[in-house]
Structures are given as C-alpha cells and as structure tokens.
Design a protein around this motif. Structure first.
Motif, mmCIF file in Angstrom:
data_model
loop_
_atom_site.group_PDB
_atom_site.id
_atom_site.type_symbol
_atom_site.label_atom_id
_atom_site.label_comp_id
_atom_site.label_asym_id
_atom_site.label_seq_id
_atom_site.Cartn_x
_atom_site.Cartn_y
_atom_site.Cartn_z
ATOM 1 N N ILE A 14 0.839 -1.208 0.000
ATOM 2 C CA ILE A 14 0.000 0.000 0.000
ATOM 3 C C ILE A 14 0.875 1.260 0.000
ATOM 4 C CG2 ILE A 14 -1.884 1.218 1.174
ATOM 5 C CD1 ILE A 14 -2.658 -1.558 -0.021
ATOM 6 N N GLU A 15 2.006 1.199 0.712
ATOM 7 C CA GLU A 15 2.925 2.338 0.640
ATOM 8 C C GLU A 15 3.397 2.510 -0.811
ATOM 9 O OE1 GLU A 15 6.876 1.986 2.311
ATOM 10 O OE2 GLU A 15 7.083 4.144 2.486
ATOM 11 N N ALA A 16 3.773 1.390 -1.448
ATOM 12 C CA ALA A 16 4.233 1.452 -2.841
ATOM 13 C C ALA A 16 3.124 2.013 -3.729
ATOM 14 C CB ALA A 16 4.658 0.066 -3.312
ATOM 15 N N GLY A 17 1.906 1.498 -3.566
ATOM 16 C CA GLY A 17 0.777 1.959 -4.381
ATOM 17 C C GLY A 17 0.530 3.447 -4.203
ATOM 18 N N THR A 18 0.745 3.940 -2.991
ATOM 19 C CA THR A 18 0.518 5.366 -2.718
ATOM 20 C C THR A 18 1.517 6.220 -3.504
ATOM 21 O OG1 THR A 18 -0.357 4.815 -0.543
ATOM 22 C CG2 THR A 18 0.395 7.084 -0.853
ATOM 23 N N PHE A 19 2.795 5.798 -3.543
ATOM 24 C CA PHE A 19 3.781 6.555 -4.332
ATOM 25 C C PHE A 19 3.500 6.436 -5.827
ATOM 26 C CE2 PHE A 19 6.138 6.425 -0.313
ATOM 27 C CZ PHE A 19 6.510 7.758 -0.226
ATOM 28 N N MET A 20 2.950 5.302 -6.250
ATOM 29 C CA MET A 20 2.586 5.144 -7.667
ATOM 30 C C MET A 20 1.456 6.122 -8.017
ATOM 31 S SD MET A 20 2.688 0.994 -7.713
ATOM 32 C CE MET A 20 2.370 0.647 -9.437
ATOM 33 N N ALA A 21 0.481 6.234 -7.112
ATOM 34 C CA ALA A 21 -0.647 7.149 -7.343
ATOM 35 C C ALA A 21 -0.157 8.603 -7.352
ATOM 36 C CB ALA A 21 -1.703 6.942 -6.251
#
Ligand code: UD1
Length: 419
Positions: A236-243
């Motif tokens: 989810i941390e990774a997904g947040t930076f992707m977003a």
C-alpha cells in the motif's frame, strides 16, 4: 497537532525504498507470543502502530527491543505474565485484537477491550470470535471487554468464514497452530500479509498449508521455536507513491517491492495511462500526468485493495472523463471526499459509490486527515493542487507511512512537517 505543508509539484523524479508492510508486522509481532526464546524480525517499519503493538506485548510481560537504525525487532516471550490488554493502548489501534488468538493458544486466556467502530466503519469482530469459539474457546462479552478462555488445549475443526476477513483469518490461524489436530479455514483471506504471517509461523515450526488460497489447512503442533524472519514490502505504501506519480507526472523507481502484490493497482494505473515496468524487486512508474478516467471497485485480494481507494479518488479527480469508485469492503470509507471537494474536486457520493467528474482544478487549502489512507489521499491531492495545501491531523498518516515527507522530498516534493 502536527501538519504537513505541501506545495504543488510538477513532477516526481528519483528512487526510494519501500518499507516493510505494516499489516504484516502487526500480526507477526502478535504471533511472537506463541513461542519462548528470542525471535528476530527484520524490515519492521518504524511506525506508530508498530510501536503501539510493541507497547502492548510489553505490558503482557514480553521483552521487546526495536533497533530503529536497522529496522530490526528482537522479541522474547519467555514468560507471559499478564493476559489482559489495557484499553489505553487497544483503543489506539484495532489490530490489537490480533492478540486474542496467540494469547488463547499460549495461555488459554485473553481479555481484550472490544475495538469500537472507527472512521471507516463499524468493524465488528464476530468472525474472529466465531472462529475461536469453534476451536473450543469460551467467549464472554461484557462491560466493553471480550474474554476468550479455554480450559484445555484448543481442538482443530473446520471453520467457514462468512467473509474472507483478513484479521479473522489471522487470529484463527494463530490460535490453530498450537491446537490439537487439524483446522481448516474455508473462505480464508488470501492477502499477501496473511501469507506472510503463515510463512512466519512455518519458520517457527508450524504446519500450515494453503495460505494465499481460500482454504488454509493447519495441523497443530505441540511447540513452536524462535526464528529469524524478514517482513514483505508494504504494497500500500508502494501503491501510494505510484498514485502520487500518476497525478503529478514524472518518472520514479520504487525499490523493495513485490510487483505481483501490486497487480490490481498497476492494472488500474495502466488503464488510466500510466506506464509501469516491473523488475524482480522494483517498479518503475512513468506518467505524463495526463490521465484517463477508470472505474474501480474494491474487493478482497487479489481484487483492488480498499486501502488504495482514497488515493485513487484523488488521482481520478484530475483524470479526463467520469469515473465511478465503488467501495465494497467498508461501509463508511469516503471521509476524504468532503475534504477533496473543499479543494475543488467534483465528486458525488451515492451509498457505497463515488462518481468523480475529472479534470477538476484542485486548489490548495487547509484540510484534515480523518484516517490513515484519507490522509494519504489528501497529500496526493496537495501535490496536484495549485498553491499550498495544509494537511492537518497527520498522526493518522504516521500510523502507516514511514517518513512519508522525507521520501516525497527525495522525489522532489516541497513538503514540510510542522509540529
Ligand atoms: C485489514 C487491514 C486493513 C484493510 C483490511 C481490508 C490490518 C492490520 N488491517 O483490516 O488495512 O483495510 O484488512 O483489506 O491488516 N468484518 C466483520 N466481522 C469480523 C471481521 C471483519 O464483519 O469479525 C468485516 C469488516 O467490518 C469489514 C470487512 O469484514 O467490513 C473486512 O474486514 P477485515 O478483512 O477483517 O479487515 P481488518 O483485518 O480489520
């Protein structure tokens, strides 16, 4: 109360390392109660929720040492001197309830204040309790507490979960590893963090098969042994930076990720026009900032994660076209929408759906984080908003993101923490 001040950012550029998964660390710390001896856990994220869980197990008599420089946690649960979890700590974090299964298995007793509702829904624990009862525990509820007790060793059985709850699957799994005979959890949660917990238990000597599928089979063992284990990266941390990169545009590399765990997020971002290339343990995200609207529906894994819904709502407010986001996991998870509207987003809520008219001009203002992912959504919107955005109540963000401000600064964002 602390806040973040964020200036509009034209693009994100650079490389950062993703931390270990919060939602793995919490059950894994709880599971450490299942054995005597010194267990070492690596890649533990330095977060307030992790510290709360460490405080909780300390109160139970467990020795805990967090070596922050190396993200290593050393836990020694030679003796558990207390089986009552204090309200002051439990009310800070619902995941405290994950202590019920391990305490029951190791000591035959746990008393834990019932976690109440929270900003995203009522969040009952009935499935946890049904599962523990099926294993032979007696459940008493009263005065805001739940007592789980077992006079003799728990006994394996077949448990069908009405819903593939992550927490219930984990609690039952932790109780069943020391039970007599075989436990089968059907309609189990398949989230990577459940698999991580199972792998941790297996490294302690547990006999667990099928984690990651909807049927988990556990053959109880008499004893577990201490182990050394490394936690998976936080998807989810990774997904947040992707977003964040999707909305501003830019070109970033995220190291320490498992690209497979991010499949549902990557698929939606690609559909919206973001380029994503995957290596074994890293992901490169390239975005022009020009996005197409996409529809999203949250589902249990491997569906689109509810923990990425708020961040994608911000992203979609800048995309071309109309998108619909449906939240099927939690009944009240659109608290960020009111704040996004104050920033200029055009969003309509109808029950569990949000209809987002894209291409909104976002404008910086003062907004409040109501929960962890809502806070992340507001930071993302702040990156794309004209002028300066102030995100208040960032203690919520600190529960789940390790040094999000430092990581964003490393990617070129002007973001400051004001205490
Ligand atoms: C975990 C995650 C959280 C994530 C969620 C869903 C942790 C520490 N937290 O929370 O970040 O958003 O999974 O992916 O891992 N439910 C019941 N009865 C129960 C248990 C759950 O009705 O006994 C309902 C909940 O109210 C909710 C749904 O099931 O509507 C999903 O909850 P669950 O999967 O249990 O989430 P958590 O484990 O609390």
């Amino acid at each position: 109360m602390a806040k973040f001040i964020i200036n509009q950012t034209k693009e994100l550029k650079g490389k950062i390392k993703i931390s270990g998964a919060k939602n793995s660390a919490l059950p894994i710390i709880a599971a450490s109660l299942l054995t005597e001896g010194e267990t070492v856990i690596e890649e533990v994220p330095n977060l307030s929720d992790v510290k709360t869980m460490c405080e909780l197990v300390k109160v139970l008599g467990v020795k805990v040492k967090f070596i922050e420089e190396s993200n290593m946690l050393v836990i020694c649960a030679d003796s558990i001197t207390n089986t009552v979890a204090p309200y002051e700590l439990v009310h800070k974090m619902r995941a405290s309830f994950l202590l019920a299964g391990p305490l029951l298995a190791r000591n035959g007793y746990a008393k834990i204040p019932l976690p109440g509702g929270c900003a995203i829904g009522t969040r009952p624990v009935d499935l946890h309790l049904k599962g523990l009862a099926a294993l032979g525990a007696q459940i008493n509820q009263g005065h805001g507490d739940v007592e789980v007790k077992a006079k003799r060793r728990l006994k394996g059985t077949k448990i069908y979960l009405d819903f593939p709850s992550v927490g219930a699957t984990e609690n039952i799994l932790m109780a069943a590893v020391l039970a007599e005979g075989q436990t089968i959890i059907e309609n189990a949660a398949t989230e990577p963090e459940v698999v991580d917990l199972a792998s941790y238990l297996i490294s302690m000597g547990a006999d667990v098969k099928g984690a990651g599928t909807d049927t988990i089979k556990i053959n109880g063992v008499d004893k577990l042994k201490p182990t050394k284990y490394t936690i998976i990266p936080d998807r989810i941390e990774a997904g947040t930076f992707m977003a964040a990169t999707a909305i501003t545009g830019g070109d970033i590399v995220l190291e320490n990720v498992v690209p497979d765990h991010l499949k549902p997020v990557s698929a939606k971002l690609r559909e919206a026009g973001v380029e994503i290339s995957e290596e074994l343990t890293s992901i490169r995200v390239t975005s022009s900032g020009k996005l197409k609207a996409v529809d999203i529906k949250t589902h249990p894994y491997p569906g689109f994660p509810t923990d990425m819904q708020a961040q994608m709502t911000s992203v979609m407010s800048r995309a071309k076209g109309t998108s619909m986001i449906v939240e099927t996991i939690f009944e009240n998870r659109f608290m960020h929408v009111g704040e996004l509207k104050r920033m200029g987003a055009n969003i309509r809520i109808d029950g569990r759906s949000a209809v987002i008219e894209g291409k909104s001009k976002l404008m910086g203002t003062q907004v409040k984080a109501t929960d962890l992912r809502a806070g992340a959504a507001l930071i993302i919107a702040g990156l794309a908003a004209e002028g300066t955005t102030e995100v208040e109540n960032i203690e919520h963000v600190d529960r789940g993101y390790v040094k999000i401000d430092e990581k964003l600064r490393a990617l070129g964002v002007e973001i400051y923490r004001v205490e």
